[in-house]
Design a protein around this motif. Sequence first.
Motif, mmCIF file in Angstrom:
data_model
loop_
_atom_site.group_PDB
_atom_site.id
_atom_site.type_symbol
_atom_site.label_atom_id
_atom_site.label_comp_id
_atom_site.label_asym_id
_atom_site.label_seq_id
_atom_site.Cartn_x
_atom_site.Cartn_y
_atom_site.Cartn_z
ATOM 1 N N ALA A 144 0.995 -1.236 -0.095
ATOM 2 C CA ALA A 144 0.043 0.090 0.040
ATOM 3 C C ALA A 144 0.878 1.371 0.113
ATOM 4 O O ALA A 144 0.501 2.225 -0.729
ATOM 5 N N LYS A 145 2.123 1.314 0.828
ATOM 6 C CA LYS A 145 2.940 2.347 0.801
ATOM 7 C C LYS A 145 3.596 2.483 -0.695
ATOM 8 O O LYS A 145 3.630 3.668 -1.077
ATOM 9 N N LEU A 146 3.950 1.413 -1.251
ATOM 10 C CA LEU A 146 4.475 1.842 -2.654
ATOM 11 C C LEU A 146 3.284 2.076 -3.716
ATOM 12 O O LEU A 146 3.599 3.353 -4.370
ATOM 13 N N ALA A 147 1.974 1.856 -3.472
ATOM 14 C CA ALA A 147 1.108 2.055 -4.409
ATOM 15 C C ALA A 147 0.740 3.604 -4.279
ATOM 16 O O ALA A 147 0.592 4.461 -5.009
ATOM 17 N N ALA A 148 0.753 4.061 -2.936
ATOM 18 C CA ALA A 148 0.502 5.594 -2.456
ATOM 19 C C ALA A 148 1.788 6.373 -3.063
ATOM 20 O O ALA A 148 1.455 7.496 -3.677
ATOM 21 N N LYS A 149 3.088 5.887 -3.056
ATOM 22 C CA LYS A 149 4.268 6.498 -3.584
ATOM 23 C C LYS A 149 4.115 6.555 -5.114
ATOM 24 O O LYS A 149 4.437 7.616 -5.683
ATOM 25 N N ILE A 150 3.649 5.552 -5.906
ATOM 26 C CA ILE A 150 3.580 5.621 -7.259
ATOM 27 C C ILE A 150 2.449 6.529 -7.703
ATOM 28 O O ILE A 150 2.412 7.305 -8.444
ATOM 29 N N TYR A 151 1.160 6.629 -6.889
ATOM 30 C CA TYR A 151 0.040 7.517 -7.275
ATOM 31 C C TYR A 151 0.604 9.014 -6.968
ATOM 32 O O TYR A 151 0.383 9.936 -7.801
ATOM 33 N N ALA A 152 1.117 9.148 -5.748
ATOM 34 C CA ALA A 152 1.634 10.707 -5.501
ATOM 35 C C ALA A 152 3.154 10.489 -5.109
ATOM 36 O O ALA A 152 3.327 10.120 -3.831
ATOM 37 N N PRO A 153 3.810 10.788 -6.121
ATOM 38 C CA PRO A 153 5.374 10.463 -5.778
ATOM 39 C C PRO A 153 5.954 11.307 -5.007
ATOM 40 O O PRO A 153 5.429 12.215 -4.539
ATOM 41 N N VAL A 154 7.242 10.954 -4.759
ATOM 42 C CA VAL A 154 7.942 11.777 -3.794
ATOM 43 C C VAL A 154 8.223 13.190 -4.077
ATOM 44 O O VAL A 154 8.264 13.264 -5.263
ATOM 45 N N GLY A 155 7.884 14.025 -3.118
ATOM 46 C CA GLY A 155 7.765 15.404 -3.288
ATOM 47 C C GLY A 155 6.355 16.046 -3.352
ATOM 48 O O GLY A 155 6.308 17.245 -3.327
ATOM 49 N N THR A 156 5.447 15.277 -3.355
ATOM 50 C CA THR A 156 4.208 15.719 -3.470
ATOM 51 C C THR A 156 3.783 16.393 -2.168
ATOM 52 O O THR A 156 4.106 15.754 -1.001
ATOM 53 N N GLU A 157 3.096 17.503 -1.987
ATOM 54 C CA GLU A 157 3.076 18.221 -0.934
ATOM 55 C C GLU A 157 1.851 17.953 -0.241
ATOM 56 O O GLU A 157 0.738 18.287 -0.538
ATOM 57 N N MET A 158 2.175 16.755 0.946
ATOM 58 C CA MET A 158 0.763 16.568 1.545
ATOM 59 C C MET A 158 1.147 16.357 3.083
ATOM 60 O O MET A 158 2.427 16.238 3.476
ATOM 61 N N SER A 159 0.191 16.804 3.981
ATOM 62 C CA SER A 159 0.386 16.303 5.333
ATOM 63 C C SER A 159 0.730 14.898 5.791
ATOM 64 O O SER A 159 0.328 14.071 4.919
ATOM 65 N N LEU A 160 1.273 14.639 6.702
ATOM 66 C CA LEU A 160 1.433 13.538 7.262
ATOM 67 C C LEU A 160 -0.087 12.610 7.485
ATOM 68 O O LEU A 160 -0.137 11.478 7.259
ATOM 69 N N GLY A 161 -1.025 13.236 7.870
ATOM 70 C CA GLY A 161 -2.357 12.882 8.009
ATOM 71 C C GLY A 161 -2.822 12.162 6.645
ATOM 72 O O GLY A 161 -3.582 11.321 6.449
ATOM 73 N N ASP A 162 -2.711 13.401 5.740
ATOM 74 C CA ASP A 162 -3.244 12.821 4.183
ATOM 75 C C ASP A 162 -2.510 11.610 3.697
ATOM 76 O O ASP A 162 -3.054 10.944 2.918
ATOM 77 N N TYR A 163 -1.068 11.594 3.960
ATOM 78 C CA TYR A 163 -0.351 10.285 3.541
ATOM 79 C C TYR A 163 -0.994 9.200 4.200
ATOM 80 O O TYR A 163 -0.888 8.074 3.337
ATOM 81 N N VAL A 164 -1.135 9.179 5.542
ATOM 82 C CA VAL A 164 -1.516 7.833 6.029
ATOM 83 C C VAL A 164 -3.087 7.540 5.765
ATOM 84 O O VAL A 164 -3.191 6.395 5.288
ATOM 85 N N ARG A 165 -4.023 8.567 5.597
ATOM 86 C CA ARG A 165 -5.076 8.366 4.808
ATOM 87 C C ARG A 165 -5.069 7.672 3.435
ATOM 88 O O ARG A 165 -5.744 6.871 2.970
ATOM 89 N N LEU A 166 -4.091 8.238 2.692
ATOM 90 C CA LEU A 166 -3.984 7.865 1.299
ATOM 91 C C LEU A 166 -3.271 6.450 1.219
ATOM 92 O O LEU A 166 -3.882 5.546 0.494
ATOM 93 N N VAL A 167 -2.436 6.102 2.016
ATOM 94 C CA VAL A 167 -1.875 4.494 2.142
ATOM 95 C C VAL A 167 -3.160 3.711 2.973
ATOM 96 O O VAL A 167 -3.255 2.488 2.261
ATOM 97 N N ARG A 168 -4.088 4.136 3.773
ATOM 98 C CA ARG A 168 -5.093 3.437 4.150
ATOM 99 C C ARG A 168 -6.121 3.042 3.131
ATOM 100 O O ARG A 168 -6.612 2.301 2.957
#
Length: 556
Positions: free
Chosen positions: A242-266
């Motif tokens: 799931a973390k890799l899928a999130a990284k592919i969808y929103a690659p490194v450098g995408t400006e998101m908060s930690l909360g947004d990142y966790v919800r995206l992975v979730r």
Amino acid sequence: MPEGSPTPWSYFLIRLLFKFVLKIFYGTIVVENAHLIPKRGEPCIVSANHSNSLTDALILVASIPWKSRNLLRLTAKSTQFGKKTFTSWLIESAGTVPLQRRKDYPDGRVDNSQVMKYLIEALELGDAVCLFPEGMSRYHPTIAPLKTGVARLVSDVLSRNRDKPDFEISVVTCSITYMHRQHFRSDVLVTFHAPMKFTPRTNPELLSPVDYSNIRSLTAKMHQQISAGTLDAPSWRLVRNAKLAAKIYAPVGTEMSLGDYVRLVRTFLDAFKVAESSVNGGSGGNTSAPQQILSGSDGEAQIREGDGASRERREEEDKKIVRLSDDLKDYQDQLSRLGIKDDRIRKPLPRIIMLYRLIVRLIWAMTLFTISLPGLLLWIPIFITTFIAVRKFKRTGPIWDTFDEIAQYKLVYGLISGLCVWFSITLLTLPFAIFTFFGIPVLMWMSLRWMEDSVSAFRAFVSLWRLLWVGKKRLVEMQKVRKDLYGRVRELAVETLGLPEDPEKHFVEAGHGKEKGRVRGRWAFGAKYFSVRRRRKRDWNETLRLYDKVDYPEDY
């Protein structure tokens, strides 16, 4: 209205100590929805998931604003008390209440009646009580079935105050998510959920004699809230995918908060869980479609059902998602073996550019390491002490019985050795103690900050160096694989899960992107590497290591 118990001076000092050591060990602790916590004097039970032993309690104490609650009554297993250890002293000094667990007693007989009576009285005084309803700290990524203790405590409090129909008690669930719970300078997300409020007037079903099904129903609701705010998975493999899928969808450098990142992975994690459960014949909860978790305006996770579909179509869709999950694992395995990052495959660079960046990264890493060296000499005793202590502790038991306490050991031994270094240098420089007493902590902090950036630069250097040695044919093959995965991940994200087509634009417009940089204000942002407050990270998975942390131990 009750005002709550007075705060003992020892608790005040312990809280400051907790905040200090946590800010050193973890890179960033992001707290969401702290405004939802009931104010001082309002009876409140704080319930959270429990994956990191004593550290979970420290996180909660440090995360609840002092203006909201002057005291949080903690609970811990009784075996932590009465020992001649620093950890035991910390627990007892914080006013923690001992709870007996059946697993800690050979005959399985426990008596917590006095403890429950004490907690009820504390709540009636308007205190906040902290309970971990899983009943134990665990290393596995799946949240354990919750015990009914919290719901029974609510029932007992309401029953004792049935003559006060408007007496109100709240249950605030909290989800704690560690990016890497035991690794130095990792990040932590603490998400408080909307409180559930109960009174004898509005909740007569919880008054004794109570139907136990109502207790189970409340416990199930708590489990749903806690699970929805963190990465709850049946295996580390799915978390990794799931973390890799999130990284592919929103690659490194995408400006998101930690909360947004966790919800995206979730979001991806839920899709993988539901699909795998359906394909394997399990119940998996609601298998009509993957669930989507998006960031709402109040920071709470919002769940929205996918469109209905025929059984055959759903089964085919689930198989596609499972195949995608398996292919993501294979791709990440290749990246791990080669020691390169997905971002390097996503944005291929000409060899001349790679050589140029190699030189720049190496010079920058050496420069930062050089200026941090004086302070790093002071960190060496701390690192050595912590390493030896943790290595010995790991030998005391199997992985599932020790890994959830590693962060606790690192925090305690790091704190003790750090204080020893601080006061020793102050004594050795006694004529200048007035300067070294304040200068040593500043020097150590800035050295740590610069060391983080030095390691990050060197990690980029190593990744580029390895990329140069990967054959052109192999790179072309991996780029084709990555392109195929990107198309499939994007299809899943946009068409099935309903995620935004442009994640970079979406998260910037959501207004949370400023949290990504860890620094605020024009001067702090411009200072970047030399900010006194926090360093900037491009990847929320980053830790203070010479390699990217993408793998987990085998599932247990």
